[in-house]
Enzyme design. Structure first.
Site, PDB file in Angstrom:
ATOM      1  N   GLU A   1      77.551  38.771  71.743  1.00 13.93           N
ATOM      2  CA  GLU A   1      78.268  39.418  72.587  1.00 13.93           C
ATOM      3  C   GLU A   1      79.482  39.818  71.955  1.00 13.93           C
ATOM      4  OE1 GLU A   1      79.103  37.437  76.367  1.00 13.93           O
ATOM      5  OE2 GLU A   1      80.068  39.411  77.132  1.00 13.93           O
TER       6      GLU A   1
ATOM      7  N   LYS B   1      83.534  30.918  71.385  1.00 15.20           N
ATOM      8  CA  LYS B   1      84.569  32.028  71.790  1.00 15.20           C
ATOM      9  C   LYS B   1      85.799  31.740  72.701  1.00 15.20           C
ATOM     10  CE  LYS B   1      81.217  34.760  71.424  1.00 15.20           C
ATOM     11  NZ  LYS B   1      80.153  35.995  71.452  1.00 15.20           N
TER      12      LYS B   1
ATOM     13  N   ARG C   1      72.525  23.771  68.180  1.00 21.41           N
ATOM     14  CA  ARG C   1      73.669  24.412  68.102  1.00 21.41           C
ATOM     15  C   ARG C   1      74.354  23.877  67.039  1.00 21.41           C
ATOM     16  NH1 ARG C   1      76.257  27.952  72.022  1.00 21.41           N
ATOM     17  NH2 ARG C   1      78.521  27.696  71.316  1.00 21.41           N
TER      18      ARG C   1
HETATM   19  P1  ATP Z   1      80.353  31.011  72.142  1.00 23.09           P
HETATM   20  O1  ATP Z   1      80.138  29.692  73.039  1.00 23.09           O
HETATM   21  O2  ATP Z   1      81.071  30.827  71.193  1.00 23.09           O
HETATM   22  O3  ATP Z   1      80.971  31.909  73.159  1.00 23.09           O
HETATM   23  P2  ATP Z   1      77.844  32.609  72.673  1.00 23.09           P
HETATM   24  O4  ATP Z   1      76.415  31.887  72.722  1.00 23.09           O
HETATM   25  O5  ATP Z   1      78.268  32.848  74.040  1.00 23.09           O
HETATM   26  O6  ATP Z   1      79.020  31.451  71.858  1.00 23.09           O
HETATM   27  P3  ATP Z   1      76.879  34.979  71.548  1.00 23.09           P
HETATM   28  O7  ATP Z   1      77.896  36.142  71.336  1.00 23.09           O
HETATM   29  O8  ATP Z   1      76.191  35.132  72.885  1.00 23.09           O
HETATM   30  O9  ATP Z   1      78.042  33.681  71.729  1.00 23.09           O
HETATM   31  O10 ATP Z   1      76.044  34.297  70.585  1.00 23.09           O
HETATM   32  C1  ATP Z   1      75.231  35.101  69.518  1.00 23.09           C
HETATM   33  C2  ATP Z   1      74.100  34.036  69.093  1.00 23.09           C
HETATM   34  O11 ATP Z   1      74.660  32.938  68.233  1.00 23.09           O
HETATM   35  C3  ATP Z   1      73.190  33.358  70.180  1.00 23.09           C
HETATM   36  O12 ATP Z   1      72.025  33.614  69.960  1.00 23.09           O
HETATM   37  C4  ATP Z   1      73.465  32.199  70.153  1.00 23.09           C
HETATM   38  O13 ATP Z   1      72.572  31.022  70.609  1.00 23.09           O
HETATM   39  C5  ATP Z   1      74.343  31.613  69.030  1.00 23.09           C
HETATM   40  N1  ATP Z   1      75.183  30.837  68.792  1.00 23.09           N
HETATM   41  C6  ATP Z   1      76.545  30.736  69.273  1.00 23.09           C
HETATM   42  N2  ATP Z   1      76.933  29.795  69.173  1.00 23.09           N
HETATM   43  C7  ATP Z   1      76.297  29.085  68.268  1.00 23.09           C
HETATM   44  C8  ATP Z   1      76.507  27.897  67.514  1.00 23.09           C
HETATM   45  N3  ATP Z   1      77.627  26.987  67.727  1.00 23.09           N
HETATM   46  N4  ATP Z   1      75.540  27.007  66.849  1.00 23.09           N
HETATM   47  C9  ATP Z   1      74.178  27.965  66.716  1.00 23.09           C
HETATM   48  N5  ATP Z   1      74.252  29.319  67.167  1.00 23.09           N
HETATM   49  C10 ATP Z   1      75.239  29.707  67.957  1.00 23.09           C
HETATM   50 MG    MG Z   2      76.397  34.052  74.811  1.00 24.89          MG
END
Ligand code: ATP
Ligand code: MG
Length: 597
Positions: free
Chosen positions: A57, A300, A290
């Site tokens: 995102e 983020k 994760r």
């Molecule tokens: P954040 O919690 O940092 O905002 P998010 O999941 O909201 O992370 P996205 O941009 O939606 O951020 O994530 C893109 C992809 O990265 C998704 O498939 C998510 O599952 C994966 N992802 C995000 N954080 C991690 C992590 N710490 N370890 C593994 N995969 C991750």
């Molecule tokens: Mg997300």
């Protein structure tokens, strides 16, 4: 000086092959349990090919957790000869921005992943998503609700703890749940047309308000937000929720395996419900754990908070776990690749020690870094038996791990700089460096013997005097004298003023996001995570040092300041125009010790 040093291209190669070359590591990094699922799907004919996507995102910069997700997405596709799309999951107008899209693309490229032109935006699917919602309404499986978002939450209920057993008592139906299809279609269209205020209505899936999984209790599919979107402007007044948008976007792109982190596991029944009810391509969701790391946060939302409260200089602050921060700090894509293959992929959440990343970094930098000398806290050493103006040319090895890196010339002169710590007036036991009467080897130079030293009025040592032995050029004593200490040094005639920045953990707590009641994440910030050393000096060739950048082909050099650690140039010079060097990682390997324990 440093004749060959700067012509050596120590930058990482660019291009996806970097990550794809090593099939073994790829298989490991991509996770065996995911591979097994994919393999079965191919064998039993559920799919006849593999197509994945990496769906960030654009509401922040990518961090090392995203590197894990991306590695799995791209490598799983590569492993089965499939494709991986880059999709921006951009259906949240309040938080998204084009600058984030650009930063994300830069970082994905830097890691060496190639989405082959398949760059998609969920916001391009708004019309398609709207039509899918209409189809679901027509089946009587979605309704427009007038309850407020707070009421919806309350009606859905929450888990309660009774005698340590978590229960979710059934939720309550909204009074609008029984609206007829025609009325729902009409209201939904008017929501789209902007007739209602933000929050006045939502579109909800009609599933089961008594479902034990809260996610399945008539989740919201659309909400009204009269907010402009960075790509679609004011065209839309309703925006789809993630749980509805994501499976439908996967289906639209023909994604076979939608790989995501573990927190989406409880959303999987809903993912499948939307695919089924919208009657679209049957994408399959598979979850993995994760990545969490000690002394930092991988979210983020938290990272944005650090940027907004100016606890760091920006998303690319070298202390940040963002890919841009890591790059600016001197982390290489190769080190990240090796880190990813070491941590593996599992279904259980765990926290990885940051020392493991340091270990991977050292391993890579040891191979590629050019060795140079820098004096962080200078002290003058005067060679009494060398004339003023005399220059003796010495030869220094650029990288003992890489013969091709060649050698460079360094000059030995009457006045040189040594490290303040390398002289002691009254040495403690086992101190093998300079003190009156003792001899040390100057790296690549001569053996010198300390004769005396000078102090200022405050009692600080301001200069040390020594004599050099001309027969020891290159550091070898012809008489086999035992010289225990070797120190680094710089010719005072040529030394380049630099600024050095030394980094510590961003947080003092091992798990900074676990905060007790009344405290916040910011209470765990390490006040000493950055030490700025002004007035440091280095070999003059560092004036042309190239900072690591996104496009590896353009250069980017990695240095080992002998006895200090690995350093890279910061893209921005200091206020006096002096080059700034960021310390990537120390030389000492604490990880090996941890492993030993
Ligand atoms: P954040 O919690 O940092 O905002 P998010 O999941 O909201 O992370 P996205 O941009 O939606 O951020 O994530 C893109 C992809 O990265 C998704 O498939 C998510 O599952 C994966 N992802 C995000 N954080 C991690 C992590 N710490 N370890 C593994 N995969 C991750
Ligand atoms: Mg997300």
């Amino acid at each position: 000086m440093c004749k060959n040093a700067l012509s050596l291209d120590s930058a990482p190669k660019s291009g996806q092959t970097q990550f794809m070359d090593d099939a073994e590591a790829a298989a490991e990094a991509a996770g065996d349990f995911i591979s097994d699922c994919v393999k079965k799907d191919l064998e039993n004919g559920r799919f006849d090919h593999v197509h994945t996507r990496f769906p960030p995102e654009p509401n922040g910069w990518l961090h090392i957790g995203h590197c894990k997700a991306m590695t799995i997405d791209f490598l799983m596709a590569a492993r089965f000869g499939g494709k991986c799309n880059l999709r921006f999951d951009d259906t949240n107008p309040e938080k998204e921005d084009l600058s984030y899209v650009e930063a994300i693309k830069r970082d994905v490229k830097w890691l060496g992943f190639d989405w082959g032109g398949r760059e998609f935006y969920a916001s391009d699917y708004y019309e398609y998503l709207y039509e899918a919602a209409v189809r679901i309404i027509k089946k009587g499986k979605a309704y427009v609700d007038d309850l407020s978002e707070d009421d919806i939450r309350e009606y859905r209920g929450t888990a309660v703890d009774k005698n340590h057993i978590t229960e979710t008592p059934p939720g309550r139906d909204s009074p609008f749940r029984s609206r007829g299809v025609e009325e729902n279609l009409d209201l939904f269209k008017r929501m789209r047309d902007g007739e209602f205020a933000d929050g006045a209505k939502t579109l909800r899936a009609k599933i089961d308000m008594t479902h034990p999984n809260l996610v399945m209790r008539d989740p919201v599919m659309y909400r009204i937000r009269r907010e402009n979107h960075y790509r679609t402007g004011s065209a839309w007044r309703i925006y789809p929720m993630y749980d509805f948008q994501h499976p439908l976007s996967d289906a639209k792109e023909g994604i076979t395996h939608s790989l995501c982190s573990l927190e989406y596991e409880i959303h999987r029944p809903l993912y499948e419900w939307f695919i089924r009810e919208a009657e679209v391509f049957p994408s399959r969701q598979i979850e993995f754990a994760r990545l969490n790391m000690t002394y930092t946060v991988l979210s983020k939302r938290h990272l944005l908070q650090l940027v907004q409260t100016k606890r760091v200089s920006g998303w690319d602050d070298p202390r940040m776990p963002t890919l841009a921060g890591l790059r600016r700090r001197g982390c290489t894509a190769a080190a990240l690749r090796s880190f990813m293959s070491r941590i593996g992929v599992s279904k259980t959440d765990s926290t990885v020690d940051t020392a493991l990343l340091d270990y991977c970094l050292r391993e890579d930098l040891n191979k590629r870094a050019l060795r140079v000398m820098a004096v962080l806290k200078p002290l003058k050493l005067i060679i009494e038996n060398l004339d003023e103006g005399a220059e003796i040319t010495l030869e220094a090895v650029n990288n003992p791990e890489d013969e091709g890196a060649g050698k460079r010339e360094i000059l030995f002169t009457r006045e040189i700089w040594i490290e303040l710590d390398d002289f002691e007036e009254s040495p403690p036991p086992k101190y093998y460096r300079l003190y009156p009467g003792n001899s040390v080897r100057l790296r690549y130079g001569f053996i010198v013997t300390c004769t005396s030293f000078e102090k200022d009025e405050a009692g600080n040592v301001i200069a040390v005097r020594a004599v050099y032995d001309p027969l020891t050029k290159g550091g070898n004593a012809p008489d086999n004298r035992k010289i225990k200490g070797t120190i680094h040094w710089l010719s005072a005639a040529r030394a380049l003023p630099i600024q050095a920045r030394i980094y510590g953990h961003l947080f003092t707590a091992e798990r900074p996001a676990d905060v007790p009641p009344g405290k916040t994440l910011l209470d765990n910030i390490n006040p000493d995570s950055l030490a700025i050393i002004k007035g440091a000096l280095a070999e003059p060739c560092l004036r042309q040092a190239v900072p690591p950048d996104v496009d590896g082909a353009a250069g980017g050099q990695f240095f080992q300041f002998e006895r200090h650690g690995y350093f890279v140039r910061d893209p921005e010079d200091g206020t006096d125009g002096e080059p700034v060097f960021n310390k990537t990682v120390a030389l000492r390997d604490t990880w090996a010790k941890i492993k030993g324990k």
